[in-house]
Write a protein that holds these residues in place. Structure first.
Motif, PDB file in Angstrom:
ATOM      1  N   GLY A  73       0.785  -1.236   0.000  1.00  0.00           N
ATOM      2  CA  GLY A  73       0.000   0.000   0.000  1.00  0.00           C
ATOM      3  C   GLY A  73       0.810   1.276   0.000  1.00  0.00           C
ATOM      4  N   THR A  74       2.152   1.163   0.099  1.00  0.00           N
ATOM      5  CA  THR A  74       2.985   2.371   0.115  1.00  0.00           C
ATOM      6  C   THR A  74       3.680   2.564  -1.236  1.00  0.00           C
ATOM      7  N   CYS A  75       4.107   3.790  -1.493  1.00  0.00           N
ATOM      8  CA  CYS A  75       4.721   4.134  -2.784  1.00  0.00           C
ATOM      9  C   CYS A  75       5.998   3.326  -3.035  1.00  0.00           C
ATOM     10  N   ILE A  76       6.258   3.067  -4.300  1.00  0.00           N
ATOM     11  CA  ILE A  76       7.454   2.328  -4.705  1.00  0.00           C
ATOM     12  C   ILE A  76       8.375   3.256  -5.487  1.00  0.00           C
ATOM     13  N   ARG A  77       9.662   3.220  -5.130  1.00  0.00           N
ATOM     14  CA  ARG A  77      10.663   4.040  -5.777  1.00  0.00           C
ATOM     15  C   ARG A  77      11.912   3.208  -6.075  1.00  0.00           C
ATOM     16  N   ASP A  78      12.775   3.783  -6.886  1.00  0.00           N
ATOM     17  CA  ASP A  78      14.057   3.197  -7.251  1.00  0.00           C
ATOM     18  C   ASP A  78      15.132   3.992  -6.506  1.00  0.00           C
ATOM     19  N   TYR A  79      15.665   3.410  -5.439  1.00  0.00           N
ATOM     20  CA  TYR A  79      16.637   4.107  -4.594  1.00  0.00           C
ATOM     21  C   TYR A  79      18.054   3.767  -5.033  1.00  0.00           C
ATOM     22  N   ILE A  80      18.824   4.791  -5.395  1.00  0.00           N
ATOM     23  CA  ILE A  80      20.178   4.598  -5.900  1.00  0.00           C
ATOM     24  C   ILE A  80      21.186   5.290  -4.993  1.00  0.00           C
ATOM     25  N   HIS A  81      22.282   4.614  -4.717  1.00  0.00           N
ATOM     26  CA  HIS A  81      23.336   5.189  -3.875  1.00  0.00           C
ATOM     27  C   HIS A  81      23.908   6.422  -4.563  1.00  0.00           C
ATOM     28  N   VAL A  82      24.103   7.481  -3.804  1.00  0.00           N
ATOM     29  CA  VAL A  82      24.538   8.757  -4.374  1.00  0.00           C
ATOM     30  C   VAL A  82      25.917   8.660  -5.036  1.00  0.00           C
ATOM     31  N   VAL A  83      26.776   7.769  -4.564  1.00  0.00           N
ATOM     32  CA  VAL A  83      28.089   7.609  -5.205  1.00  0.00           C
ATOM     33  C   VAL A  83      27.938   6.942  -6.570  1.00  0.00           C
ATOM     34  N   ASP A  84      27.021   5.982  -6.688  1.00  0.00           N
ATOM     35  CA  ASP A  84      26.739   5.392  -8.000  1.00  0.00           C
ATOM     36  C   ASP A  84      26.215   6.458  -8.966  1.00  0.00           C
ATOM     37  N   LEU A  85      25.348   7.323  -8.466  1.00  0.00           N
ATOM     38  CA  LEU A  85      24.815   8.412  -9.289  1.00  0.00           C
ATOM     39  C   LEU A  85      25.944   9.357  -9.712  1.00  0.00           C
ATOM     40  N   ALA A  86      26.830   9.675  -8.781  1.00  0.00           N
ATOM     41  CA  ALA A  86      27.961  10.553  -9.095  1.00  0.00           C
ATOM     42  C   ALA A  86      28.852   9.941 -10.168  1.00  0.00           C
ATOM     43  N   THR A  87      29.103   8.659 -10.056  1.00  0.00           N
ATOM     44  CA  THR A  87      29.934   7.965 -11.034  1.00  0.00           C
ATOM     45  C   THR A  87      29.317   8.022 -12.425  1.00  0.00           C
ATOM     46  N   ALA A  88      27.986   7.961 -12.483  1.00  0.00           N
ATOM     47  CA  ALA A  88      27.291   8.033 -13.773  1.00  0.00           C
ATOM     48  C   ALA A  88      27.577   9.356 -14.481  1.00  0.00           C
ATOM     49  N   HIS A  89      27.756  10.431 -13.718  1.00  0.00           N
ATOM     50  CA  HIS A  89      28.068  11.732 -14.329  1.00  0.00           C
ATOM     51  C   HIS A  89      29.451  11.736 -14.975  1.00  0.00           C
ATOM     52  N   VAL A  90      30.401  11.093 -14.323  1.00  0.00           N
ATOM     53  CA  VAL A  90      31.746  11.017 -14.897  1.00  0.00           C
ATOM     54  C   VAL A  90      31.704  10.204 -16.186  1.00  0.00           C
ATOM     55  N   LYS A  91      30.990   9.081 -16.156  1.00  0.00           N
ATOM     56  CA  LYS A  91      30.857   8.229 -17.352  1.00  0.00           C
ATOM     57  C   LYS A  91      30.154   8.989 -18.475  1.00  0.00           C
ATOM     58  N   ALA A  92      29.096   9.737 -18.133  1.00  0.00           N
ATOM     59  CA  ALA A  92      28.346  10.480 -19.148  1.00  0.00           C
ATOM     60  C   ALA A  92      29.216  11.564 -19.775  1.00  0.00           C
ATOM     61  N   MET A  93      29.994  12.237 -18.954  1.00  0.00           N
ATOM     62  CA  MET A  93      30.868  13.299 -19.455  1.00  0.00           C
ATOM     63  C   MET A  93      31.925  12.731 -20.395  1.00  0.00           C
ATOM     64  N   GLU A  94      32.490  11.600 -20.024  1.00  0.00           N
ATOM     65  CA  GLU A  94      33.505  10.970 -20.875  1.00  0.00           C
ATOM     66  C   GLU A  94      32.895  10.464 -22.178  1.00  0.00           C
ATOM     67  N   TYR A  95      31.697   9.927 -22.102  1.00  0.00           N
ATOM     68  CA  TYR A  95      30.975   9.482 -23.298  1.00  0.00           C
ATOM     69  C   TYR A  95      30.703  10.663 -24.229  1.00  0.00           C
ATOM     70  N   LEU A  96      30.289  11.776 -23.653  1.00  0.00           N
ATOM     71  CA  LEU A  96      29.990  12.965 -24.452  1.00  0.00           C
ATOM     72  C   LEU A  96      31.258  13.478 -25.140  1.00  0.00           C
ATOM     73  N   SER A  97      32.382  13.435 -24.445  1.00  0.00           N
ATOM     74  CA  SER A  97      33.632  13.946 -25.020  1.00  0.00           C
ATOM     75  C   SER A  97      34.097  13.121 -26.219  1.00  0.00           C
ATOM     76  N   GLN A  98      33.620  11.879 -26.296  1.00  0.00           N
ATOM     77  CA  GLN A  98      34.015  10.986 -27.387  1.00  0.00           C
ATOM     78  C   GLN A  98      33.153  11.153 -28.646  1.00  0.00           C
ATOM     79  N   GLN A  99      32.057  11.890 -28.516  1.00  0.00           N
ATOM     80  CA  GLN A  99      31.166  12.070 -29.674  1.00  0.00           C
ATOM     81  C   GLN A  99      31.789  13.031 -30.672  1.00  0.00           C
ATOM     82  N   ARG A 100      31.579  12.754 -31.938  1.00  0.00           N
ATOM     83  CA  ARG A 100      32.158  13.590 -32.991  1.00  0.00           C
ATOM     84  C   ARG A 100      31.201  14.680 -33.470  1.00  0.00           C
TER      85      ARG A 100
END
Length: 340
Positions: free
Chosen positions: A229-256
């Motif tokens: 009966g209570t709300c359901i969410r996707d809880y992610i560790h903040v360090v995992d979220l932070a790491t995703a930003h580094v990966k996204a930035m590196e991925y973006l830098s590789q785009q032509r």
């Protein structure tokens, strides 16, 4: 080789500070902008303790173009801008919608204007799963259409994404990360979430109740169409979220391409109910928790969790911390800040 310079707005806040740590540890030269209206200088001190490096910090508002221009001119050229500076409380946004529209939209617009003026092309935007509203299919993928946002906060993220997608056609390269529910703290217990006043997020309310700052926790509704009966969410560790930003930035830098826009979900793919989270917290940390069931809260959606497969395949990223890790680290952080 000289380290790439990165600008992090809102870097004295919860997610921004953790991302700054991951960037510095990955070898980047980071400058932080924050007006300290919703953040805390203790997190800047924590960044320095974890990384062993002094923080380049500039106090000011992202709506202030003159201030931003000075930072860009004195510290640039920046390889990428990561934008975290925004108001983020769903409940407050319902009570004060104009505050949210004015701050969240204008800060993003001003920042992109100064980027263009200074020739900076790469931009990572902090968005939210609230853009999906209550999705038709769960887990929700990036292809899901936007529903009417359940809160002004969610609406500001929808509007910001539209603005940025339009801007990306003008030689700006943008990745938008749609967060699910960040929780936890750095494993060192040197940085974590410091809510101002009454917490708007569940986990700091749990930890403050457990430590005795709050008398009891209110669970907002137990009559949703979920197992308990209570709300359901996707809880992610903040360090995992932070790491995703580094990966996204590196991925973006590789785009032509000079014109680029892509969106990624950042979540675990696991749905956890409010009561499940409370019970896991009690078990992991061996503490009791005083809570009661209250009425539903305006702006909350019933159920949402991510399909993170796109981020996993394209960015090479995956969540590493468990829900138990997150709750243990959150409790260690809470106890540490109460000891001072």
């Amino acid at each position: 080789m000289k380290a790439k310079k990165i600008l992090v707005t809102g870097g004295a806040g919860y997610i921004g500070a953790h991302t700054a740590v991951e960037l510095i540890n990955a070898g980047y030269d980071v400058a932080i902008v924050d007006n300290l209206s919703r953040s805390d200088k203790r997190l800047l001190e924590g960044i320095e303790k974890i990384t062993g490096k002094p923080v380049k910090f500039f106090e000011g508002d992202c709506r202030d173009r003159n201030f931003l221009l000075k930072v860009f001119q004195s510290e640039g050229p920046f390889s990428c801008v990561l934008h975290f500076a925004a108001y983020k409380a769903v409940g407050e946004s319902v009570e004060k919608p104009l505050l949210y529209y004015e701050n969240n939209l204008n800060s993003t617009i001003a920042l992109v204007e100064i980027m263009i003026k200074c020739g900076v092309t790469d931009f990572i935007f902090s968005s939210s799963c609230t853009v999906y509203g209550q999705p038709d299919q769960i887990p929700v993928s990036e292809a899901a259409p936007f529903k009417k946002a359940e809160s002004p906060y969610g609406a500001t993220k929808q509007m910001s994404e539209r603005i940025l997608e339009d801007v990306s056609r003008n030689n700006i390269r943008i990745i938008t990360l749609r967060y699910f529910n960040p929780i936890g703290a750095h494993p060192s217990a040197l940085i974590g979430e410091i809510p101002l006043g009454t917490p708007n997020n569940l986990v700091p309310f749990i930890t403050q109740t457990a430590v005795g700052v709050r008398e009891k926790l209110t669970v907002f509704g137990n009559d949703y169409n979920t197992a308990d009966g209570t709300c359901i969410r996707d809880y992610i560790h903040v360090v995992d979220l932070a790491t995703a930003h580094v990966k996204a930035m590196e991925y973006l830098s590789q785009q032509r391409e000079t014109k680029f826009y892509e969106v990624f979900n950042v979540g675990t793919g696991i749905g956890v109910s409010v009561l499940e989270l409370i019970n896991r917290f009690k078990a992991v940390n061996n503490v009791e928790l005083n809570y009661e069931i209250g009425s539903r809260r305006s702006g909350d959606i019933e159920k949402v969790f991510a399909d993170p497969s796109k981020a996993m395949s394209s960015l090479g990223w995956a969540a590493k911390f468990t829900i138990d890790d997150s709750l243990l680290h959150a409790w260690q952080w809470e106890k540490k800040i109460r000891d001072k």
